[in-house]
Structures are given as C-alpha cells and as structure tokens.
Write a protein that holds these residues in place. Structure first.
Motif, PDB file in Angstrom:
ATOM      1  N   LEU A  34     -33.468 -32.584 -27.850  1.00 55.69           N
ATOM      2  CA  LEU A  34     -33.238 -33.930 -27.309  1.00 55.69           C
ATOM      3  C   LEU A  34     -31.974 -34.568 -27.849  1.00 55.69           C
ATOM      4  N   GLY A  35     -31.118 -33.791 -28.517  1.00 57.77           N
ATOM      5  CA  GLY A  35     -29.874 -34.327 -29.054  1.00 57.77           C
ATOM      6  C   GLY A  35     -28.923 -34.764 -27.956  1.00 57.77           C
ATOM      7  N   PRO A  36     -27.854 -35.512 -28.300  1.00 56.83           N
ATOM      8  CA  PRO A  36     -26.924 -36.017 -27.282  1.00 56.83           C
ATOM      9  C   PRO A  36     -26.108 -34.913 -26.635  1.00 56.83           C
ATOM     10  N   ASP A  37     -25.962 -35.008 -25.324  1.00 62.37           N
ATOM     11  CA  ASP A  37     -25.197 -34.025 -24.567  1.00 62.37           C
ATOM     12  C   ASP A  37     -23.700 -34.231 -24.754  1.00 62.37           C
ATOM     13  N   THR A  38     -22.924 -33.140 -24.723  1.00 62.10           N
ATOM     14  CA  THR A  38     -21.477 -33.238 -24.916  1.00 62.10           C
ATOM     15  C   THR A  38     -20.772 -33.849 -23.717  1.00 62.10           C
ATOM     16  N   VAL A  39     -21.390 -33.833 -22.531  1.00 63.96           N
ATOM     17  CA  VAL A  39     -20.762 -34.392 -21.334  1.00 63.96           C
ATOM     18  C   VAL A  39     -21.016 -35.887 -21.227  1.00 63.96           C
ATOM     19  N   ASP A  40     -22.281 -36.317 -21.386  1.00 64.31           N
ATOM     20  CA  ASP A  40     -22.593 -37.728 -21.122  1.00 64.31           C
ATOM     21  C   ASP A  40     -23.309 -38.441 -22.267  1.00 64.31           C
ATOM     22  N   GLY A  41     -23.602 -37.744 -23.380  1.00 64.33           N
ATOM     23  CA  GLY A  41     -24.226 -38.387 -24.518  1.00 64.33           C
ATOM     24  C   GLY A  41     -25.712 -38.657 -24.374  1.00 64.33           C
ATOM     25  N   MET A  42     -26.303 -38.323 -23.222  1.00 69.29           N
ATOM     26  CA  MET A  42     -27.733 -38.530 -23.007  1.00 69.29           C
ATOM     27  C   MET A  42     -28.521 -37.385 -23.649  1.00 69.29           C
ATOM     28  N   ARG A 101     -32.005 -37.089 -15.151  1.00 70.91           N
ATOM     29  CA  ARG A 101     -31.960 -36.898 -13.696  1.00 70.91           C
ATOM     30  C   ARG A 101     -30.581 -36.465 -13.225  1.00 70.91           C
ATOM     31  N   THR A 102     -29.578 -36.623 -14.078  1.00 69.74           N
ATOM     32  CA  THR A 102     -28.212 -36.269 -13.695  1.00 69.74           C
ATOM     33  C   THR A 102     -27.529 -35.514 -14.832  1.00 69.74           C
ATOM     34  N   HIS A 103     -26.480 -34.807 -14.484  1.00 69.34           N
ATOM     35  CA  HIS A 103     -25.562 -34.223 -15.458  1.00 69.34           C
ATOM     36  C   HIS A 103     -24.178 -34.379 -14.850  1.00 69.34           C
ATOM     37  N   GLY A 104     -23.344 -35.210 -15.464  1.00 69.77           N
ATOM     38  CA  GLY A 104     -22.077 -35.612 -14.868  1.00 69.77           C
ATOM     39  C   GLY A 104     -21.157 -34.452 -14.551  1.00 69.77           C
ATOM     40  N   VAL A 105     -20.227 -34.700 -13.643  1.00 77.71           N
ATOM     41  CA  VAL A 105     -19.297 -33.659 -13.212  1.00 77.71           C
ATOM     42  C   VAL A 105     -18.484 -33.161 -14.404  1.00 77.71           C
ATOM     43  N   HIS A 106     -18.331 -31.826 -14.498  1.00 75.84           N
ATOM     44  CA  HIS A 106     -17.664 -31.238 -15.660  1.00 75.84           C
ATOM     45  C   HIS A 106     -17.253 -29.799 -15.344  1.00 75.84           C
TER      46      HIS A 106
END
Length: 237
Positions: A34-42, A101-106
């Motif tokens: 559950l750590g922060p994602d490198t793309v969006d921090g969620m 629900r999302t994973h930003g464009v990357h």
C-alpha cells in the motif's frame, strides 16, 4: 526493435484453467503493498511475484512459470526480434471499488517491453488499460483484453488505467533486453533513439542522469543538456 510506439495483442495465449489458477493467487489480499506509487503517489495495491529476475512467490511460480517460459517469452522474443529478452519483474495490481481506480498516463521506461496478461473478464468492469500514442488524451485507445490474451507494447508508448466500474486484476511482465540489463537494472534501449533526436528518449535519458538510475551515474549537467535537447525536439511536457 522495441521502439516506434507499437503494440500487439496475442489472443488466447493462456487457457481458461491457467487464468483461473492465477486469479486464485492474485485475489488473496494479504500480499498487496500500500506504499505510495511512483507515478501518482496514491497507494499502489500491488505486489511482485517476481522481482529483479528472482521469484518471490512460489505459489505463483507453480502456476505461471511454464507459460512464461514456453509462450510469453518466445512470443515477445520473436515479435521484437530480441532473442535475449528476459523477464525482469512481474507485477500484479488490483483495481476494486473503494481502492485505486486509475493509474495516470506514463511510460514504463525501465522495461524494453511491457506485457499485460488479461485476467478479469472485460464484461465485469468498465474502462481498463488504455494506450496513448499521442500527447493528448484524445489519442487514447482502450483495447479489449480477454482473459488469457496478452497485450504487449514498446517502452516508448504512453499508457495508463482508468476503471469506472467493477473489479479488475492485472498481471504485468516487465521485460528487459538481456540478462545483463536485469542484473545491472539498466535501460540501454534509450541510447539509439536519443542519438537520433527522439524527444521522449532524450527526456527519459535526462531523467536517468538527473536521478542516477537505470545504469546512469548522476550527472546534473548532462541531465540539463538532454532536457534542453528534448524540449528543442518538441517534447510535450
């Protein structure tokens, strides 16, 4: 080669029972980080059955390794004319109501090729993986990936995920061009397009120098030089 923003869909690469066995592994919640994602921090809601070329999950290995070695890798090696391609990491993500629900464009710049294995029936969720070959969201494509299908795309193709409804599990293979690239955590496939003036490749190479990652020693002067070249070549952000 792996560039030119291409993608392919291998239909029915895995059978229904194989997909069912994999889903039984990934639907158990205890292993998700559950750590922060490198793309969006969620929170990521992800886990790695295989990392840096080493299996971390023996149960997943027992249901996936044979298909990976005899179907997934041979397909990618032939499609991308890369006989030394090998799996660096396997990543599982979940998109369920009340969570991500999302994973930003990357870009997946650390992977020469990304392969996404269809697990969830597309009739049970809305949205899913999208590919974005152009700079704007109007270029997005939502390919239909049936359970057992595998979508593969090159390192220079932007993509993301948007799930509007339902539940989606995703299994991703990150492929490097050689065992040496896995061992050194490097991304040598950017050198050729960057030398040819490709704006995205220049930008990614600049990021690698800025942060001292993926085989590059940290060098801020070189990073600035490459960022300027990238902007001059028309990089969009």
């Amino acid at each position: 080669g792996g560039g030119s923003r291409n993608y392919y869909l291998a239909q029915g690469l895995l059978g229904a029972q194989e997909v069912s066995n994999i889903l039984a592994c990934v639907s158990e919640g205890g292993q998700y980080e559950l750590g922060p994602d490198t793309v969006d921090g969620m929170p990521t809601f992800e886990y790695y059955p295989l990392q840096d070329g080493q299996w971390m999950d023996e149960r997943m290995r027992s249901v996936l390794e044979e298909a990976m070695e005899t179907r997934v890798l041979p397909y990618i090696r032939e499609r991308y004319s890369c006989p030394t391609c090998c799996v660096a990491d396997i990543l599982v993500r979940r998109y369920v109501p009340g969570e991500r629900r999302t994973h930003g464009v990357h870009f997946d710049g650390h992977a020469f090729v990304t392969a996404v294995l269809g697990l969830s029936d597309p009739a049970t969720f809305e949205g899913g993986l999208y590919l974005q070959p152009g700079p704007g969201s109007d270029s997005r494509i939502f390919p239909r990936i049936e359970p057992g299908d595998m979508l593969v795309h090159s390192f220079d193709l932007q993509h993301g995920v948007h799930v509007w409804g339902g539940e989606r599990y995703s299994l991703i293979f990150w492929i490097k061009d050689s065992p040496n690239s896995v061992a050194t955590c490097s991304s040598p496939w950017y050198a050729e397009p960057a030398a040819a003036g490709d704006a995205d490749a220049l930008h990614h190479l600049a990021e690698n120098y800025e942060h001292g990652e993926f085989g590059q020693v940290q060098d801020f002067d070189e990073a600035v030089r490459l960022y300027e070249q990238s902007a001059a070549a028309g990089h969009s952000y």
